[in-house]
Write a protein that holds these residues in place. Structure first.
Motif, PDB file in Angstrom:
ATOM      1  N   THR A 187      -8.404 -13.425   9.803  1.00 23.37           N
ATOM      2  CA  THR A 187      -9.232 -12.225   9.702  1.00 23.37           C
ATOM      3  C   THR A 187      -8.426 -11.048   9.174  1.00 23.37           C
ATOM      4  OG1 THR A 187     -10.583 -13.003  11.561  1.00 23.37           O
ATOM      5  CG2 THR A 187     -10.753 -10.671  10.975  1.00 23.37           C
ATOM      6  N   LEU A 188      -7.193 -10.909   9.647  1.00 19.02           N
ATOM      7  CA  LEU A 188      -6.336  -9.831   9.160  1.00 19.02           C
ATOM      8  C   LEU A 188      -6.063  -9.983   7.671  1.00 19.02           C
ATOM      9  CD1 LEU A 188      -4.504  -7.383   9.563  1.00 19.02           C
ATOM     10  CD2 LEU A 188      -2.678  -8.958  10.268  1.00 19.02           C
ATOM     11  N   TYR A 189      -5.760 -11.192   7.247  1.00 20.22           N
ATOM     12  CA  TYR A 189      -5.445 -11.426   5.835  1.00 20.22           C
ATOM     13  C   TYR A 189      -6.646 -11.133   4.938  1.00 20.22           C
ATOM     14  CZ  TYR A 189      -3.918 -13.824   1.600  1.00 20.22           C
ATOM     15  OH  TYR A 189      -3.577 -14.112   0.297  1.00 20.22           O
ATOM     16  N   THR A 190      -7.805 -11.650   5.291  1.00 24.34           N
ATOM     17  CA  THR A 190      -8.988 -11.440   4.448  1.00 24.34           C
ATOM     18  C   THR A 190      -9.480  -9.998   4.526  1.00 24.34           C
ATOM     19  OG1 THR A 190     -10.454 -12.225   6.238  1.00 24.34           O
ATOM     20  CG2 THR A 190      -9.713 -13.844   4.613  1.00 24.34           C
ATOM     21  N   SER A 191      -9.259  -9.320   5.663  1.00 23.16           N
ATOM     22  CA  SER A 191      -9.631  -7.909   5.761  1.00 23.16           C
ATOM     23  C   SER A 191      -8.777  -7.063   4.824  1.00 23.16           C
ATOM     24  CB  SER A 191      -9.468  -7.407   7.198  1.00 23.16           C
ATOM     25  OG  SER A 191     -10.342  -8.072   8.079  1.00 23.16           O
ATOM     26  N   ASN A 192      -7.510  -7.428   4.664  1.00 28.89           N
ATOM     27  CA  ASN A 192      -6.650  -6.717   3.723  1.00 28.89           C
ATOM     28  C   ASN A 192      -7.049  -7.003   2.275  1.00 28.89           C
ATOM     29  OD1 ASN A 192      -5.197  -5.487   5.751  1.00 28.89           O
ATOM     30  ND2 ASN A 192      -3.539  -6.990   5.735  1.00 28.89           N
ATOM     31  N   LEU A 193      -7.512  -8.221   2.019  1.00 28.65           N
ATOM     32  CA  LEU A 193      -8.047  -8.508   0.682  1.00 28.65           C
ATOM     33  C   LEU A 193      -9.275  -7.646   0.407  1.00 28.65           C
ATOM     34  CD1 LEU A 193      -7.889 -12.424   0.463  1.00 28.65           C
ATOM     35  CD2 LEU A 193      -6.177 -10.758  -0.271  1.00 28.65           C
ATOM     36  N   LEU A 194     -10.109  -7.500   1.420  1.00 27.69           N
ATOM     37  CA  LEU A 194     -11.325  -6.697   1.268  1.00 27.69           C
ATOM     38  C   LEU A 194     -10.993  -5.223   1.054  1.00 27.69           C
ATOM     39  CD1 LEU A 194     -14.402  -7.031   1.310  1.00 27.69           C
ATOM     40  CD2 LEU A 194     -14.348  -6.571   3.763  1.00 27.69           C
ATOM     41  N   ALA A 195      -9.903  -4.757   1.657  1.00 22.91           N
ATOM     42  CA  ALA A 195      -9.515  -3.354   1.484  1.00 22.91           C
ATOM     43  C   ALA A 195      -9.213  -3.026   0.026  1.00 22.91           C
ATOM     44  CB  ALA A 195      -8.300  -3.042   2.360  1.00 22.91           C
ATOM     45  N   ASP A 196      -8.693  -4.005  -0.717  1.00 21.99           N
ATOM     46  CA  ASP A 196      -8.405  -3.794  -2.141  1.00 21.99           C
ATOM     47  C   ASP A 196      -9.656  -3.813  -3.006  1.00 21.99           C
ATOM     48  OD1 ASP A 196      -5.676  -3.467  -1.861  1.00 21.99           O
ATOM     49  OD2 ASP A 196      -5.237  -5.604  -2.049  1.00 21.99           O
ATOM     50  N   CYS A 197     -10.787  -4.215  -2.418  1.00 23.67           N
ATOM     51  CA  CYS A 197     -12.035  -4.301  -3.182  1.00 23.67           C
ATOM     52  C   CYS A 197     -12.913  -3.076  -3.009  1.00 23.67           C
ATOM     53  CB  CYS A 197     -12.817  -5.555  -2.759  1.00 23.67           C
ATOM     54  SG  CYS A 197     -11.950  -7.106  -3.088  1.00 23.67           S
ATOM     55  N   TYR A 198     -12.448  -2.083  -2.254  1.00 17.29           N
ATOM     56  CA  TYR A 198     -13.241  -0.863  -2.076  1.00 17.29           C
ATOM     57  C   TYR A 198     -13.392  -0.104  -3.385  1.00 17.29           C
ATOM     58  CZ  TYR A 198     -14.244   3.969  -0.736  1.00 17.29           C
ATOM     59  OH  TYR A 198     -14.777   5.229  -0.656  1.00 17.29           O
ATOM     60  N   ARG A 199     -12.327  -0.060  -4.178  1.00 21.53           N
ATOM     61  CA  ARG A 199     -12.378   0.582  -5.489  1.00 21.53           C
ATOM     62  C   ARG A 199     -12.213  -0.470  -6.572  1.00 21.53           C
ATOM     63  NH1 ARG A 199     -11.562   6.213  -6.134  1.00 21.53           N
ATOM     64  NH2 ARG A 199     -11.129   7.377  -4.220  1.00 21.53           N
ATOM     65  N   SER A 200     -12.886  -0.243  -7.687  1.00 21.40           N
ATOM     66  CA  SER A 200     -12.797  -1.171  -8.812  1.00 21.40           C
ATOM     67  C   SER A 200     -12.756  -0.373 -10.119  1.00 21.40           C
ATOM     68  CB  SER A 200     -14.001  -2.119  -8.816  1.00 21.40           C
ATOM     69  OG  SER A 200     -14.038  -2.885  -7.625  1.00 21.40           O
ATOM     70  N   PRO A 201     -11.943  -0.815 -11.097  1.00 20.30           N
ATOM     71  CA  PRO A 201     -11.085  -1.998 -11.028  1.00 20.30           C
ATOM     72  C   PRO A 201      -9.753  -1.741 -10.326  1.00 20.30           C
ATOM     73  CG  PRO A 201     -10.944  -1.035 -13.198  1.00 20.30           C
ATOM     74  CD  PRO A 201     -11.978  -0.232 -12.460  1.00 20.30           C
ATOM     75  N   ASP A 202      -9.269  -0.487 -10.344  1.00 22.78           N
ATOM     76  CA  ASP A 202      -7.989  -0.183  -9.716  1.00 22.78           C
ATOM     77  C   ASP A 202      -8.199   0.066  -8.224  1.00 22.78           C
ATOM     78  OD1 ASP A 202      -5.830   2.016  -8.821  1.00 22.78           O
ATOM     79  OD2 ASP A 202      -4.996   0.795 -10.455  1.00 22.78           O
ATOM     80  N   PRO A 203      -7.425  -0.601  -7.326  1.00 23.17           N
ATOM     81  CA  PRO A 203      -7.643  -0.452  -5.881  1.00 23.17           C
ATOM     82  C   PRO A 203      -7.284   0.921  -5.333  1.00 23.17           C
ATOM     83  CG  PRO A 203      -5.687  -1.769  -6.306  1.00 23.17           C
ATOM     84  CD  PRO A 203      -6.357  -1.571  -7.635  1.00 23.17           C
ATOM     85  N   ALA A 204      -6.584   1.750  -6.124  1.00 23.81           N
ATOM     86  CA  ALA A 204      -6.173   3.073  -5.646  1.00 23.81           C
ATOM     87  C   ALA A 204      -7.036   4.198  -6.200  1.00 23.81           C
ATOM     88  CB  ALA A 204      -4.707   3.324  -5.994  1.00 23.81           C
ATOM     89  N   THR A 205      -7.455   4.106  -7.472  1.00 23.75           N
ATOM     90  CA  THR A 205      -8.179   5.219  -8.097  1.00 23.75           C
ATOM     91  C   THR A 205      -9.461   4.787  -8.807  1.00 23.75           C
ATOM     92  OG1 THR A 205      -6.871   4.972 -10.118  1.00 23.75           O
ATOM     93  CG2 THR A 205      -6.042   6.508  -8.441  1.00 23.75           C
ATOM     94  N   GLY A 206      -9.881   3.553  -8.647  1.00 18.85           N
ATOM     95  CA  GLY A 206     -11.077   3.077  -9.337  1.00 18.85           C
ATOM     96  C   GLY A 206     -12.362   3.611  -8.739  1.00 18.85           C
ATOM     97  N   LYS A 207     -13.479   3.157  -9.273  1.00 18.67           N
ATOM     98  CA  LYS A 207     -14.791   3.579  -8.799  1.00 18.67           C
ATOM     99  C   LYS A 207     -15.053   3.029  -7.404  1.00 18.67           C
ATOM    100  CE  LYS A 207     -19.692   3.449 -10.040  1.00 18.67           C
ATOM    101  NZ  LYS A 207     -20.694   2.942 -11.008  1.00 18.67           N
TER     102      LYS A 207
END
Length: 479
Positions: free
Chosen positions: A80-100
């Motif tokens: 759960t921890l691993y997949t939750s961290n994967l999901l955290a990178d999907c909040y913004r797209s395409p760039d996980p830091a400054t994307g939409k």
């Protein structure tokens, strides 16, 4: 490149770049997010994770034994921890830091996987279905908690082994939830009280563990759990183990809220980095909580550990302490029901607004006030739809009051698609991980293993439900 993309988003939103720079608005045109930081976010995640599932963990450890039971809790926590961290990178797209930004779980799936059958369509079915069953389970568990208060203060129940109908408690709580679901800003109010909810959960933990210790150990426990013998066959043991996997999966099912939680983070730092730290803190705290409940409960009750910890210690003194534990659970679950209902409410109401945009029944807002301070807008569609939804959930809980079997089914149908499959597939698509590479194979291995566990849990829960149906009639189950 990321900075250019950020500037493009600001330009497309029509905002004054100076206002964005000054912190008045975020890059998506919404007022600046100033609410949550690392600590409040981790507290909110803990509140979202811990719910009815914790009550069955002692029974789960009893079915699996010390070795497999503890190992299963740890493995589910790590996955759960691993997949939750994967999901955290999907909040913004395409760039996980400054994307939409993606504001909801469904938005994230749509952005990263598209509208294909394996992406958006499946998510639109899985999430509302799981949320609906989850809310039904909360209806069921709240009535149990209130009923145990009456059991605890009525000593004659212990002496006479009397039984009470579930239905009056269910109807009363259903009426309460109908009223609460109509109050605007109520979910935000419950979100603001997440720290209070955590204190309630810890108080319940200490009361529950203290009661288990008071009951004393000395009960038979083994490394492999409940032993095959006169009381249980090898086949029944296997079914119970499968069901225990589903119960544990349900205890860790909360991913459908993570995107919404991440959307409340301050924008001063990349949200994905803060969210990953919050995930670590939340899962560490929750796993400790679960270990204590599961292991202490098994040590106290042994092979006869109850399927619901509330009903397991409900007949033991001191009665006032048992009352407090059950009242704490009711307070937590009343708020949790409202928070988890919002994805369902929002999805249906957004669809209705697009489908009947010119209907006054759907779109009309009518200002109302209670006193001089409490003002809100009433909407006839919202009133009708939310009332019907709560009535259906309450009716389902009255018809099928089978706690452990329903928990296992919820875990089986919800954990794999929402916690594992979609985050893994979104991450693969986002990072453009090529097929048959080592990382692709590793991610797909997690996918396949969790799918097989979910399949086994589904079989175990269906078998348990069939037995429950044979032993009880709908709307007439007694305790």
């Amino acid at each position: 490149m990321a900075e250019q993309h950020f500037q493009l988003e600001v330009h497309e939103s029509g905002l004054n770049p100076h206002k964005v720079a000054n912190g008045e608005f975020d890059d998506d045109g919404k007022p600046s997010r100033t609410g949550r930081n690392l600590w409040t976010t981790s507290a909110h995640i803990i509140t979202a994770i811990i719910g009815s599932g914790v009550l069955s963990l002692a029974w789960c450890v009893a079915q699996l034994g010390w070795v497999v039971g503890v190992a299963t809790l740890l493995i589910f926590s790590l996955i759960t921890l691993y997949t939750s961290n994967l999901l955290a990178d999907c909040y913004r797209s395409p760039d996980p830091a400054t994307g939409k930004r993606n504001y909801t779980y469904t938005d994230a799936v749509k952005t990263n996987l598209g509208d294909n059958v394996c992406g958006m369509w499946n998510c639109s079915i899985c999430q509302p279905l799981w949320d609906g069953y989850w809310l039904y389970n909360h209806c069921l568990n709240k009535h149990r908690a209130i009923k145990k208060v009456k059991y605890a203060i009525t000593i004659e129940v212990v002496k006479l082994n009397a039984s009470f109908s579930n239905n009056p408690y269910m109807i009363g709580l259903g009426i309460l939830e109908i009223f609460l679901s109509q109050i605007p800003e109520l979910p935000q109010a419950f979100n603001a009280l997440h720290c209070c909810s955590i204190h309630v959960l810890w108080l319940f933990l200490f009361i529950g563990m203290g009661t288990c210790l008071r009951k004393g150990g000395g009960q038979r426990t083994t490394m492999t759990g409940v032993e095959v013998g006169i009381d249980i066959s090898a086949a029944e043991k296997t079914w119970r183990m499968f069901q225990a996997f589903g119960d544990i999966a349900f205890a860790f099912s909360y991913s459908q809220l993570l995107i919404e939680i991440q959307d409340t983070l301050k924008s001063s730092k990349p949200e994905n980095k803060v969210m990953k730290k919050a995930n670590v803190m939340a899962l560490l705290t929750t796993t400790t909580f679960y270990m204590m409940c599961g292991c202490f409960g098994y040590a106290a009750f042994g092979d006869r550990a109850p399927g619901n910890l509330l009903t397991g210690f409900g007949f033991y003194e001191p009665f006032w302490l048992v009352d407090m534990a059950n009242i704490f659970i009711v307070v937590h679950l009343v708020g949790a029901y409202q928070v988890f209902s919002q994805p369902v409410f929002s999805a249906v109401e957004s669809w209705a607004n697009m489908r009947w945009s010119k209907s006054t029944f759907v779109m009309g807002e009518y200002p109302m006030a209670i006193g001089n301070k409490f003002k809100f807008n009433a909407n006839f569609f919202r009133l009708t739809w939310r009332t019907i939804f709560v009535i259906l959930a309450t009716t389902l809980a009255m018809a099928l009051p089978f706690f452990n079997d329903i928990l296992a089914l919820l875990g089986a149908i919800g954990y794999w698609p929402l916690t594992v499959f979609f985050p893994v597939e979104m991450y693969i698509a986002k990072r453009r991980i090529r097929r048959w590479t080592n990382r692709w194979l590793g991610l797909q291995l997690i996918n396949v293993v969790c799918f097989l566990v979910a399949l086994a849990a589904t079989c175990g829960s269906i078998q348990g439900l069939s037995k429950a149906f044979n032993a009880n009639k709908p709307f007439q189950a007694k305790e």
